[in-house]
Design an enzyme around this catalytic site. Structure first.
Site, PDB file in Angstrom:
ATOM      1  N   SER A 123     154.024  91.225   5.744  1.00 52.65           N
ATOM      2  CA  SER A 123     153.524  91.985   6.786  1.00 52.65           C
ATOM      3  C   SER A 123     152.806  92.822   6.218  1.00 52.65           C
ATOM      4  O   SER A 123     152.253  93.086   5.886  1.00 52.65           O
ATOM      5  CB  SER A 123     154.682  92.040   8.182  1.00 52.65           C
ATOM      6  OG  SER A 123     154.141  92.579   8.799  1.00 52.65           O
ATOM      7  N   ASP A 135     152.286  81.891  12.833  1.00 52.13           N
ATOM      8  CA  ASP A 135     152.067  83.406  12.704  1.00 52.13           C
ATOM      9  C   ASP A 135     151.427  84.163  13.602  1.00 52.13           C
ATOM     10  O   ASP A 135     149.517  83.599  13.399  1.00 52.13           O
ATOM     11  CB  ASP A 135     152.012  83.928  11.948  1.00 52.13           C
ATOM     12  CG  ASP A 135     151.904  85.243  12.030  1.00 52.13           C
ATOM     13  OD1 ASP A 135     151.905  85.567  12.747  1.00 52.13           O
ATOM     14  OD2 ASP A 135     152.596  85.675  10.110  1.00 52.13           O
ATOM     15  N   HIS A 176     155.503  84.976  13.058  1.00 52.57           N
ATOM     16  CA  HIS A 176     155.813  85.963  12.035  1.00 52.57           C
ATOM     17  C   HIS A 176     156.823  86.600  11.424  1.00 52.57           C
ATOM     18  O   HIS A 176     157.131  86.969  10.301  1.00 52.57           O
ATOM     19  CB  HIS A 176     155.102  87.122  12.499  1.00 52.57           C
ATOM     20  CG  HIS A 176     154.508  88.833  11.471  1.00 52.57           C
ATOM     21  ND1 HIS A 176     153.618  88.685  10.783  1.00 52.57           N
ATOM     22  CD2 HIS A 176     155.007  89.288  11.829  1.00 52.57           C
ATOM     23  CE1 HIS A 176     153.390  89.054   9.811  1.00 52.57           C
ATOM     24  NE2 HIS A 176     154.691  90.302  10.270  1.00 52.57           N
TER      25      HIS A 176
END
Lengths: 216, 375
Positions: free
Chosen positions: B146, B312, B345
């Protein structure tokens, strides 16, 4: 296993892959298009000290390669080669993949753009067995094993050794080496194609070079 | 705050992207595993938006296991018997590294909104100073998911000679419009809380817990996926047999989100949340290189391995693929793995065997090339 030590013993790889590996200079930069689970790349990295990369359509194949420490991306030979700069590799390898691509001629053009030399191996549809199946049995030849049917095969662009030689002439590429592999695994050089070479050969393996690139 | 702290940029302040000179800067960090004799086995782990330096040990505030305990430790994928793992709280953070909670030396009060706006690049600059301090010239690997993956890409683009291998996970080379939009919702929730006090809540002895909790709740939805939420909660009711015909947390998913919000405010600072989300919004590597991402990685010696996750939708596969495309154009050494999962995610923080085995394979392969021996 440790690369480049005496302890590293070359495991036997598929016969056609071994012939391809023998065409590749040690220490060179190689892109294998349709590298599967990385059998050829693994051999080249560990026994020929090659800077090897791969493109593979199936994510399972990619993951298997990365687990083995190979540099491989998921991608499509028909669309993703245009990203690479000209001359990025010494060799591009297209092993048993040509017949599964949508635009084989354009693909060969791309390969000759991004690599100095291109190794292509393909199943020869001019071989006796396939002719027999079509002429005497009246059925389409398939190459993916007995379970494969004409409607679910990935192999959509089929050619013979003679067809491929003609394409090489059209593209004005130099054929540096051309060998055939017959049913019994015997290797012979393909010269000016005789009537029997196209009949006997199960596979053709060609080492190509752009006409404008320097000879060795 | 426990852990190790160091004051950097003491002689010369740090020049931030916004033009402000900041210094000295305190960096809070943790290390796991020993640095080898030739200092070649260091792995820098870059944490995500709400992560911190407590990668592989219980969190000092929540008592929960480290956020990447599954992957970092002796014998694990990031094997601390083999690698020297470093993780630092990012610039602008609230776990010990200089951020808006700290005292502004000019006023003697907490910075609040007087803290300069920071960027991902500023965070990386501070990490580079930390590595100088630790005597690590080249990282064996820089890895993160991320926002951590954004830092990884920034590291590779900015300091290619200091990075042997780079693993950006569930990341992107720029923050998408949708993601900026989600961040804006979070920030507005915080700023709409009267206890935020125009950013000066610390001076007034208040904390904008409601705003920050709502920001966390909204963000948390984006970390999961529709199917993961449905699998976990469905439409099941929470502690009742029938609908309340009111606005209690009737559904388990509501109760879960409220819990996420409430526990988050115990460990995170609202202004830090504003500043760090802003840094993500501003991130666009291509823009820093004349609009061409491939130029950011021209002639890069770094070995890349990118990961994305099928479910995601915050950092979808297409974002990783754009980076792969640019790396191919730069003839870089790159691997790319898309992992099949319905966990969204957050999958990079969870038990994903396919992710773990391929990551281990990549690190082993890279380690061989770096001469780190067998894993």
């Amino acid at each position: 296993m440790t690369a480049g030590t005496a302890g590293a013993r070359a495991r036997a790889i598929r016969r056609d892959l071994q012939i391809i590996a023998d065409m590749i200079e040690p220490g060179s930069r190689v892109l294998d298009i349709g590298c599967g689970d990385g059998e050829l790349l693994y051999h080249l990295v560990n026994f020929k000290d090659v800077d090897a990369r791969g493109i593979e359509l199936s994510q399972d194949g990619v993951n298997a390669c990365v687990v083995r420490g190979l540099s491989v991306i998921q991608g499509d030979a028909d669309t993703d080669l245009e990203d690479y700069p000209p001359g990025a590799f010494d060799y591009a390898v297209l092993s048993q993949t040509l017949q599964a691509t949508r635009a084989p001629r354009d693909l060969l053009g791309q390969l000759l753009r991004i690599a100095t030399r291109v190794v292509v191996s393909f199943t020869n549809f001019g071989q006796m067995g396939t002719r027999w199946r079509l002429v005497w049995e009246g059925r389409m030849p398939v190459i993916g094993g007995p379970a494969e049917r004409w409607y679910d095969t990935a192999n959509i662009h089929l050619c013979t050794i003679r067809d491929f030689q003609e394409l090489c002439q059209d593209l004005e590429v130099v054929v540096e080496r051309a060998v055939s592999l017959d049913r019994g695994g015997r290797v012979s050089a393909i010269g000016k194609i005789g009537p029997f070479a196209n009949l006997r050969s199960r596979q053709g393996i060609f080492l190509l070079r752009r006409e404008d690139s320097a000879a060795p | 705050m426990p852990g190790t702290h160091v004051r950097l940029a003491t002689d010369e302040p740090l020049l931030l992207d916004c033009g402000v000179a900041l210094g000295p800067v305190t960096v809070a960090y943790r290390t796991y595993g020993a640095l080898n004799a030739d200092r070649s086995n260091a792995i820098l782990v870059c944490h995500a938006l709400t992560g911190d330096q407590f990668v592989a040990e219980p969190h000092p505030v929540t008592g929960k296991p480290g956020w990447w305990d599954l992957l970092v430790g002796p014998g694990k994928v990031l094997d601390t018997d083999r690698y020297h793992v470093v993780c630092a709280n990012v610039l602008g953070g609230c776990m010990g590294t200089t951020g808006p909670m700290d005292i502004n030396p000019e006023t003697g009060e907490p910075y609040g909104l007087d803290f300069p706006v920071i960027t991902i690049s500023d965070m990386v600059q501070v990490q580079a100073l930390l590595l100088d301090h630790l005597g690590i010239d080249q990282l064996f690997c820089v890895i993160g998911g991320s926002m951590g993956g954004m830092q990884v890409l920034e590291w590779a683009a900015r300091f290619p000679e200091r990075v042997f291998a780079a693993v950006p996970i569930a990341a992107a080379a720029r923050h998408s419009s949708q993601n900026i939009a989600f961040n804006e919702v979070g920030r507005q929730a915080i700023m709409a809380d009267p206890d935020w006090c125009q950013g000066e809540y610390l001076r007034h002895g208040k904390v904008p817990t409601r705003g920050l909790a709502v920001a966390r709740m909204a963000a948390h939805i984006t970390y999961l996926s529709d199917s993961a939420l449905h699998r976990k909660f469905g439409r099941r009711l929470q502690g009742r047999d029938a609908l309340s015909f009111g606005f209690d947390a009737d559904f388990q998913v509501e109760s879960y989100l409220r819990h996420q919000g409430i526990t988050f405010v115990e460990r995170f600072d609202a202004n830090s949340y504003l500043y760090i989300t802003r840094a993500m919004d501003y991130f666009d590597i291509a823009a820093e290189h004349g609009g061409a991402l491939s130029k950011a990685f021209a002639d890069t010696p770094v070995r890349f391995c990118l990961f994305s996750f099928t479910s995601d939708w915050l950092f979808p596969t297409v974002e990783s693929r754009a980076v792969v495309k640019a790396l191919n154009a730069a003839a870089a050494n790159v691997s790319f793995v898309e992992v099949k999962t319905d966990k969204g995610h957050d999958a990079f923080l969870l038990d994903e065997p396919e992710f773990a085995t391929t990551l281990r394979g990549f690190l082993d392969g890279a380690g061989k090339h770096r001469g780190l021996g067998e894993g």
